[in-house]
Structure formats: C-alpha cells, structure tokens
Design a protein around this motif. Structure first.
Motif, PDB file in Angstrom:
ATOM      1  N   GLY A 223       0.806  -1.212   0.000  1.00 57.21           N
ATOM      2  CA  GLY A 223       0.000   0.000   0.000  1.00 57.21           C
ATOM      3  C   GLY A 223       0.837   1.259   0.000  1.00 57.21           C
ATOM      4  N   GLY A 226       2.114   1.589  -3.469  1.00 56.57           N
ATOM      5  CA  GLY A 226       1.091   1.521  -4.508  1.00 56.57           C
ATOM      6  C   GLY A 226       1.318   0.386  -5.488  1.00 56.57           C
ATOM      7  N   SER A 228       0.712  -3.109  -7.424  1.00 55.44           N
ATOM      8  CA  SER A 228      -0.471  -3.864  -7.848  1.00 55.44           C
ATOM      9  C   SER A 228      -0.287  -5.350  -7.603  1.00 55.44           C
ATOM     10  N   TRP A 251       5.524   2.640 -11.153  1.00 57.64           N
ATOM     11  CA  TRP A 251       4.809   2.896  -9.904  1.00 57.64           C
ATOM     12  C   TRP A 251       4.784   4.395  -9.654  1.00 57.64           C
ATOM     13  N   ASN A 255       1.970   7.702  -3.992  1.00 57.42           N
ATOM     14  CA  ASN A 255       1.565   6.795  -2.909  1.00 57.42           C
ATOM     15  C   ASN A 255       2.571   6.841  -1.768  1.00 57.42           C
ATOM     16  N   ASP A 304      -6.180   9.935  -7.947  1.00 58.03           N
ATOM     17  CA  ASP A 304      -6.464   8.548  -8.304  1.00 58.03           C
ATOM     18  C   ASP A 304      -6.373   8.321  -9.809  1.00 58.03           C
ATOM     19  N   LYS A 309      -3.433   4.755  -5.430  1.00 59.47           N
ATOM     20  CA  LYS A 309      -4.395   3.681  -5.146  1.00 59.47           C
ATOM     21  C   LYS A 309      -5.378   4.153  -4.068  1.00 59.47           C
ATOM     22  N   GLN A 312     -11.891   2.962  -3.015  1.00 64.49           N
ATOM     23  CA  GLN A 312     -13.047   2.890  -3.921  1.00 64.49           C
ATOM     24  C   GLN A 312     -14.311   2.553  -3.146  1.00 64.49           C
TER      25      GLN A 312
END
Length: 656
Positions: A223, A226, A228, A251, A255, A304, A309, A312
């Motif tokens: 996190g 950021g 994936s 990246w 983040n 975003d 990230k 949502q």
C-alpha cells in the motif's frame, strides 16, 4: 555388672526418648484419600456453572438470590451498573468518542491486512464491543480488530483459499474460523481451561509479536508504494523479493509521498501526546485526521487518475447476517478448526495481558475465566454478523484509559459511533488512499516490538531468550504457524529437560536450628554425621526421571561408603529422603523407591522418608511400598526423620 547395668540404663533412656517423640508419621499415613480424578472434574465443572451463594445458613441462598447471582456472574454489567453515575457516563462518552476516532481508521486498515473489504473491519468494531460491554470485567479494554490476529487470519486462510480468486469462499472461511474461535474461547472459560493460554509463554509472545510486527510492516509496503502485484507469503525473504521485482514496474511516487507524510504526522503527534499527557487526544485523533485530509487531497487533485491507489466503493449500512456463510461440515472444517484454536489462544493471550496490565494500575482484579466467556460470546455473535475475530487492542486500550474511561460503557459509545459512520459517512471513504491506511498500521507497530523486554529476558533466563528468539526468527523467515510451533517446541523441550534431570540436593542443618537446606546453596549448613539427607526437587516422580533420581542417590551413597571405608564412626547408616516437593508419583517412581530401598538394605543402611505429597502417600500405601519401607520410617519433617535415625543408631550402639 555395673557396666552391664549402665548399658541397659542407657538403652532404656534411648527407648524412652523414641517413645516420647510424637508419632507424626501417622499423621502422614492416616491422612484422608485425596480427591479422585472424577471429583476434581466435577468440581471444575461445578464451579463454572454454580455461582457463589451469599448469605443464608449453611451457605444456601434462596432461588431468586441464586438466580440473580448467576446472572451477575454471566453479566457483570448488572453488578457495576447499580453504582454507575452520570459523572461516570460523561467520562465514558468522551473516552468512547476518542476511542472511535482511533478505532475507525485502524479498523479499516486491519480489514485490509486481513484481506477483507474495509466495512468488515468496521463491522468488527460494532457487535463484539457491545457483547463484551455487558459480559466483560475489564473497565478499560477496547474490543475490536487487531493487527496480529488480522495477519494470522490472512496468512493461514489464504493457504486454503485465495482471497483474490474466490473472495466469497474466503469470507465464509473467515466467519467459520471466527465462530469456532468463539466456541473455543467459551469452552476455555466454562471448563477453567485458561492454562491452555499459558502454553505460549511470556518470552514466546514477546518474540512472536516482534516478528509479526516486522512481517506486518513489510506487508504494508504494497500500500505504501502503490504496488499492484505482491506476494501472499509472509516471510521476509519472499516479501523483499516481491518488492524488488515490483519496483521494476511503473509505480507512482505519490503513494509513497502520501504514506510517509502521514506516517510522520501520526508519529509526531504520538510523541507529543506522550511528552504532554494532557494532549493524549492529539495522538488518538491523528489517524482520523490523516484519513480526512488525505481523502480530501486525493479528491481535490484527482490523484487517483494519476496512479494513487484508493479504497473505492465501501458498502454502507449495518452488519448483514453471515449465519448462512458459516459451514461446520464443509471440506475445510478441519483446517478452520486448526486456525481457530490458534487465533483463539493468541487473541485471549493478548486481551488478558492487556486487561490485567491496566487493571493492576486501577487496583482491581481481572477475572480470567469471565474474560474468556466474554471474548468467546463476542466472537460467536460477531461471526453471525459479518465480523471477524475481535480481541483487546493495546493501543486503543491505552487511549481509552488515558481518555478517562470508567467502565465498558466506553465500548458501547464507540460501537454506536462506528454504527453511525457505517450509516452516514461510508461514501466519503471512496477516495481514501491505500497508502494512508498502510501508514496507520505502520504507526501502530512499534508498540509490538519490545526490545527492552527482550533484553531483560536475556539477562534473567537465557533459555527463555532462546524461546523468544525462536518465535521471532520462525515468524520472520518462515510463517506465523512456524514461529508459534518453534516457540511451543522450545518451551516444551525446556520443561522436558528439566523433568528428565531434576535437582537432587544433599541437605545440611543450619547450626542451632532444625532447618535443613541445600549445602550447595547454603555452605554454612552442616551435614549430619552418619545420616545422608537428600531432597528430591520434582513435583512428579515419574517414568522420565525416576531412574535418574534412584541412580543419583545410589551413586552418592556408594561414594560416601567408599570414602568412609574403615571409619565406622563416619560410615553412612541412614538415608533420609525429603519428598516434600514430590506432589505425585507414578508406578515407575514407586518401583524406583523399592529398588532404592533394597539397595540400601543390602548395604546395611536404613531409609527414611519425610513429608511426601498427598497423592504420593496414597499411592505408596496402595502399592505397599510403605509396608516394605516400614510405617515407622515415614515422617512429617526432615528434622524428625534425622533425629529418629540418630536415636536408632544410638540404641543399636548401646545394645552392641
């Protein structure tokens, strides 16, 4: 003739002295039989279900009073609620609101750590605290999701079902594990099985928590950076490899910037709160401020759209029922039961440790069995309402204590606040960056790493430090299960080694007293000529140590006999076994005593036993070991046994 008369007179005096000595050996041999295994089990179960009766002749209470006492045992709120005041309520409201400001962002972050959607962390901060509030005995403890249990669930359940590939089945297993963990905890409380929690020693918990904190911190790199794609493994090697490989892909540094900025902000406010006690609330609300500010910043800048990230969509509303998702006869039930027992023990260990530490500050006693019942019912109810395993959090409990909580009402206030958040404010979390959740979790981790306590363990007990280190290394380089297994294995190995080779000490008398103690520990103690006094330092003389004890004593006796060869006055004529530490004995121990007695008789040495434990006496009588040794050679104290041996030797010498 005069010489013969003098000898007879001396013998008569010796016989009179023996007859004058109180026959305390009969007290040992005529004691009532100890409780049987059935009686002990019935007593344990009876205590669990029978509250203490107060008042009334003979200790019996009227049925209505008995029912009220029973209800107060199960629901302590009925007891403290009668003296609850408006002033206490005001304090609890402030503490509950402060607690919610810390608990809401932490719950969302811990849900992410458990690989669940954010709302499940908030659900866990609604139902379990309400149940605990009416059943718990701690006034300060704050109930909800915690980092270590969240890691336990995600690391072990993902080995059964991949949360990314099949999230529905993963959630079902989480709820099943939570239900079973609650059942185990209730069972521990009902049947007084709290000793199971003690299988994880203090040293093991220190090492495990430190290792888990580092693993959790490494997991938050996903996190914070950021990323994936990330590994599901929890060991440090796999995580570092995943980070290195992920950094080769594109990246967004935003983040990292967001995460580090708010991590520094949270840690700074915590430092201020610790330095200035009146500003404790600043560190408590800093995670919530971080969420609000970071969410507003992402929404305003549309970050975003540029790689930051975000959470949502988050489901709003009260806890939906999850009863149909609990499967107790599915293909993964055995795996769920294994995970549940580990989670139940870890959760109880953390909660009871936290509760007792703050209870000691406030000067009241925490009822461990009631805590187990409260935690268990909280998790059973939680599993039916979309919650995962909840327990007491040290960081939130510290905030609750500092905020002036007076009772578990603060948990109710927190729960209501979280409920209002679920109903009204969940849609505002859409733009919350994942990096700020990572920073909130990271900020809570330093409290899990207790370097000072690890150093203290090293100073006090090196073997305990090996247990601590084993748990730490096992979690860090293996997995959570490996770390726990290593810690438990080392702890049991320590116990087995000590049981295999118990201390067998030669005793001496402190001059001018009737006190006998180890001559190694107290060099001033003097040995009694012709009598070898030995203490067996084990509570259970059994198959794993009986042979060692017998051979060690025989070895000492032979050495003494050889050393005194040709010196009749110094020759060992009696051996006194101090069995005051021997609470119980098995058939191997009884056989060893018989063989020891035969060996000593063959050497012309009398054997005496002093103060054997209750169960040991009973088994010695039933197996007729007492008959072979002689009832006259069982004594209540070492002093009496030594005096009897000396008197017997004096009488024998006079007769000769």
């Amino acid at each position: 003739m005069e010489t013969s008369a003098a000898v007879e007179s001396s013998a008569a005096v010796a016989a009179f002295e023996v007859s004058k000595r109180p026959d305390t050996g009969k007290l040992v041999l005529n004691s009532p039989s100890p409780p049987s295994l059935r009686e002990e089990l019935v007593g344990v179960v009876g205590k669990a279900f029978r509250p203490r009766a107060s008042g009334g002749a003979g200790g019996r209470a009227p049925p209505c009073a008995w029912a009220l006492t029973a209800l107060q045992c199960v629901f302590p709120v009925l007891q403290w609620g009668r003296s609850y005041t408006l002033k206490d309520f005001r304090s609890d409201v402030m503490a509950g609101l402060t607690l919610a400001s810390l608990g809401i962002p932490q719950s969302i972050g811990y849900a992410n750590l458990a690989k669940l959607d954010p709302q499940y962390g908030l659900y866990t901060s609604v139902v379990p605290p309400l149940i605990y509030a009416v059943m718990g005995t701690s006034r300060e403890i704050a109930i909800g999701p915690v980092a270590v249990v969240s890691l336990l669930l995600s690391s072990m359940i993902q080995n059964v079902v991949d949360p990314a590939a099949d999230p529905a089945t993963y959630r079902s297993l989480v709820f099943t594990v939570t239900f079973l963990a609650g059942v185990f905890q209730v069972s521990f409380g009902l049947f007084r099985l709290g000793f199971l929690v003690d299988f994880l020693s203090h040293a093991a918990i220190v090492g495990f928590m430190a290792g888990a904190a580092i693993v959790i911190g490494l997991q938050q790199l996903k996190g914070l950076l950021g990323l994936s794609h990330f590994t599901n493994s929890t060991d440090i090697v796999s995580v570092i490899k995943a980070v290195c490989s992920a950094l080769h892909d594109p990246w967004h540094p935003g983040n990292f910037l967001i995460g580090c900025s708010f991590l520094i902000f949270i840690l700074t406010t915590r430092f201020i709160g610790r330095k200035y006690k009146k500003l404790f609330w600043l560190s408590a609300i800093s995670p919530l401020i971080s969420v609000i500010l970071s969410t507003a910043a992402v929404y305003a800048t549309r970050a975003d759209k540029h790689g930051v990230k975000i959470i949502q969509k988050v489901h709003a509303g009260i806890n939906p029922s999850s009863a149909k998702q609990i499967h107790l006869n599915g293909p993964h039930t055995s795996e769920c039961a294994k995970i549940a027992i580990i989670c139940a023990v870890i959760a109880l260990t953390e909660a009871i440790a936290v509760g007792r530490s703050f209870a000691s500050v406030r000067g009241y006693k925490l009822d461990g069995n009631k805590e187990m019942l409260a935690m268990g019912f909280s998790n059973v109810a939680g599993s039916l309402s979309s919650c995962y395993v909840a327990t007491g959090s040290f960081s939130r409990t510290a905030v609750n204590f500092s905020a002036g909580a007076r009772s578990t009402m603060s948990n109710i206030i927190m729960s209501i606040t979280v409920f209002i958040t679920l109903e009204l404010f969940m849609k505002f979390l859409y733009y919350t960056p994942m990096a700020v959740l990572a920073s909130i979790i990271l900020s809570a981790l330093p409290g899990l790493i207790d370097i000072k306590e690890a150093c203290n363990i090293w100073k006090v007990d090196k073997m305990d430090f090996v247990t601590c280190l084993g748990a730490f290394v096992g979690v860090l380089f293996g997995s959570v299960e490996i770390g726990l297994a290593v810690a438990i294995a080392i702890s049991f190995a320590k116990i087995i080694i000590q049981s295999l080779r118990p201390q067998v000490e030669v005793l001496g008398r402190l001059q001018g007293t009737n006190i006998f103690c180890s001559i190694r520990q107290y060099p001033v103690a003097c040995r009694t000529p012709t009598v070898l006094t030995i203490r067996i330092d084990t509570s259970f003389m059994c198959f794993i140590n009986a042979t060692f004890i017998k051979e060690r004593i025989i070895e000492w006796v032979r050495e003494e006999v050889e050393a005194s060869d040709g010196k009749a006055r110094e020759r060992i004529q009696a051996v006194v076994l101090d069995m005051s530490s021997v609470v119980n004995i098995d058939t191997s121990g009884l056989t060893a005593l018989e063989e020891l007695h035969k060996e000593l008789v063959s050497l012309g040495i009398q054997m005496a036993i002093s103060s054997p434990g209750w169960n040991a006496v009973q088994k010695m009588k039933v197996s007729r070991v007492v008959d072979r040794i002689g009832e006259d050679w069982i004594f209540l104290t070492v002093g009496e046994a030594v005096e009897a041996c000396l008197t017997e030797q004096k009488g024998t010498a006079l007769e000769c």
